[in-house]
Design a protein around this motif. Sequence first.
Motif, mmCIF file in Angstrom:
data_model
loop_
_atom_site.group_PDB
_atom_site.id
_atom_site.type_symbol
_atom_site.label_atom_id
_atom_site.label_comp_id
_atom_site.label_asym_id
_atom_site.label_seq_id
_atom_site.Cartn_x
_atom_site.Cartn_y
_atom_site.Cartn_z
ATOM 1 N N PRO A 476 -4.213 3.820 -4.603
ATOM 2 C CA PRO A 476 -4.115 3.916 -3.048
ATOM 3 C C PRO A 476 -3.579 5.080 -2.769
ATOM 4 C CG PRO A 476 -4.160 1.522 -3.165
ATOM 5 C CD PRO A 476 -4.577 2.631 -5.212
ATOM 6 N N ARG A 587 -1.650 -12.316 -1.332
ATOM 7 C CA ARG A 587 -1.671 -12.004 -0.345
ATOM 8 C C ARG A 587 0.040 -11.873 -0.186
ATOM 9 N NH1 ARG A 587 -4.305 -12.925 4.915
ATOM 10 N NH2 ARG A 587 -3.710 -11.555 5.789
ATOM 11 N N ARG A 590 4.522 -7.350 -1.548
ATOM 12 C CA ARG A 590 5.368 -5.669 -1.757
ATOM 13 C C ARG A 590 5.897 -4.739 -2.705
ATOM 14 N NH1 ARG A 590 2.697 -6.823 2.138
ATOM 15 N NH2 ARG A 590 3.136 -7.146 4.115
ATOM 16 N N SER A 609 -3.820 -1.791 -4.720
ATOM 17 C CA SER A 609 -4.942 -2.242 -3.235
ATOM 18 C C SER A 609 -4.177 -3.353 -3.068
ATOM 19 C CB SER A 609 -6.355 -2.726 -4.179
ATOM 20 O OG SER A 609 -6.014 -3.176 -4.587
ATOM 21 N N PHE A 612 -2.295 -3.592 1.164
ATOM 22 C CA PHE A 612 -3.272 -3.199 1.857
ATOM 23 C C PHE A 612 -3.867 -4.459 2.813
ATOM 24 C CE2 PHE A 612 -1.712 -0.142 -0.568
ATOM 25 C CZ PHE A 612 -1.389 0.247 0.313
ATOM 26 N N SER A 615 -2.326 -6.805 7.175
ATOM 27 C CA SER A 615 -2.311 -5.676 8.675
ATOM 28 C C SER A 615 -0.795 -4.387 7.997
ATOM 29 C CB SER A 615 -2.598 -5.983 9.809
ATOM 30 O OG SER A 615 -1.727 -6.990 10.426
ATOM 31 N N VAL A 617 0.159 -2.066 6.674
ATOM 32 C CA VAL A 617 1.122 -2.476 5.872
ATOM 33 C C VAL A 617 1.143 -0.418 5.235
ATOM 34 C CG1 VAL A 617 1.348 -1.922 3.335
ATOM 35 C CG2 VAL A 617 1.699 -4.214 4.407
ATOM 36 N N GLU A 618 2.132 0.303 4.775
ATOM 37 C CA GLU A 618 1.670 1.787 5.110
ATOM 38 C C GLU A 618 1.806 1.929 3.455
ATOM 39 O OE1 GLU A 618 0.623 3.883 7.051
ATOM 40 O OE2 GLU A 618 0.598 2.798 8.152
ATOM 41 N N PRO A 619 1.769 2.765 3.046
ATOM 42 C CA PRO A 619 2.272 3.455 1.462
ATOM 43 C C PRO A 619 3.243 3.674 0.532
ATOM 44 C CG PRO A 619 -0.223 4.050 1.724
ATOM 45 C CD PRO A 619 0.536 3.908 3.056
#
Length: 654
Positions: A476, A587, A590, A609, A612, A615, A617-619
């Motif tokens: 990603p 799940r 981080r 991956s 993500f 919901s 979650v940003e890179p």
Amino acid sequence: MAIDRGNGTTTQLLTLLNVSATKAGKRKWLLDDIRPVQKLNKRRVAVQFDDVARDEAPGSSGNNQTEQNGAKTTNEKEGAVAEDQEEEIEAGEDEQAQQPELDAAADPYEQHYGPTSTILTSAKRVSVDKKSWSTSKAKYGRVGPVVEYTPCGEAYSHGYPSSEILDRLKSPFEESQAKLPKELAALQNDILSLLLSHRDLYITRTSLDSQQVMREAVSLHALNHITKKRRRVLKNNERIAHASKTGAPAPEDVQDQGFTRPAVLILLPFRSFSLRWISALTSHTPPPSFQVENQSRFQTEYGLPPGTADKLATADPGTYPRDHVEMFKGNVDDSFRVGVKMTRKSVKLFAEFYGCDLILASPLGLRMSIEKEKNADFLSSIEILIVDQTDALTMQNWEHVQFVMAHLNKLPKESHDVDFSRIKPWYLDGHAAYLRQSIILAAYETPEIRSLFNTTLLNVGGKVRTERRWSPIAVPQGIEQSFSQFDSVSPQDEADKRFHHFTVQILPAVLKSAVQSVNTVIFIPSSFDFIRVHNHFRKTDGVSFAVLSEYSSNQDISRARQTFFSGKKSFLLVSERFHFFRRYKIRGIRNIIFYAPPDHPQFYAEYLSYPFLDSGVEPADVTCRVLYSRYDYMRLERIAGTEGAAELIQRGRL
């Protein structure tokens, strides 16, 4: 590893001869014993080898033990024996009529495996024992770039044409090959060309699309070898019988077999792969020319139980990674062994080991059999070794593979009613390992497999290893990946240096960080490292963590995933073997710390991956750190690419 043990080999062989001579009813090779062929009556009797052993193939001589087949009555078994023996008489005539036999001086099979092998020289054996190989690079069509290893610096021919394949086997293969895409057909031909040179072959990257066509090519080579070996025995049997009828002296140049009959060994990780290999093998023996015996029993024991749904095979595409589906669909029992006996018109599954030509087994299954019987005599005359899905075997217990390799081509402990006058001289000299052809198929390279290739493959004919250049794996976008290198002066202290670097520099910094001290997964490839890190966390106060290993029960897995996702546990320790066998999506991640680069490159991409899956979650919310040393080059290459891995390794030398 030196095979030539000098006086030790001679002493062991003389002991074997003495024990054999004292056995009651032992067959002796005397001129007076040679008699004309007699037709068998209904009563099954032990057939002496100097009778034309119509049902006996190379290496079995007088091993006429009753085959295990619960579906046949006693009378049916007796009829099958007589039918097989009469069939083999026809085989000796018909097969030679179908295709002229090559002159021994020109036949690569005879040059390599003949009684007076032209390639087995003292200089080559010394070169192999000292691991003194001359290497050169070449390119073989669809096989791609390869590294060729030759003892004593001698040049070797680039394979042999497919004309060495017997016509009877070549025709079904060509019909099947005509239905393949041109690229796969060309790959099969190039692999066959390499195999027919009788050198060891190590294919370091097998794609999912090409695996079955590779099995078909390799199984054709193995079947061709078995058939040629049987034809040689039948021809010599006829010469002996003819000399007996005419009163002529018995021929002396009849050395055509080993101590025992099995000539081909195929090592596999799971029962499901036995089905695929039998499918590949029987594609060259189509009906009505051949009959597959005990096929129903084989499907029952090596497939899934009736009424059982295979959730991997029946799942919608994309539900599970394709490589996981191909590896684990079907029966995944890892303890099995089955013998396969080849005759001119049949493929007999579940043949007794000392009466079969080919053995399909898992390393664990073979080890259990050897330890139970307290000998591995059935492996004494293996001439072709095939190891499929070698990368999967590294995810099991690699010690089982090493155990099997250590028992290959050793002088047997018992004679097994062998006729010593028919044994090839290089078997008696203890030099069989120098002529054994080994074929290793793997999806990727590991240090364990490379060590197996470098140290245990002793073929004086040479060996070939494919080379591949890797591109960086797709991950990603936007995730910051940090590669942390530590120094290690030797592979022996590498594990200690890694643990010290992790516990002294990496982990304390992580625990001090408010962000990285929660929602952190530590991915650990090695089982030994996993136990070590696990014990360290148990001794560290104030750290909450959960564990996912290959030994975790379903209840343990559910509890660990739930407590980590809910935040009750800050760290999650995951072994690579767990992910290999289970492939769960995790799940709540981080932060990801790879204690070492994973062997499977797709595991790296998958774990990057997983954050993500949640919901929002940003890179930028995800961190990734990889510990590595210069001994992790093979793993790094599959993640960072060939050029990227070289740069990472070079970084520590600047």
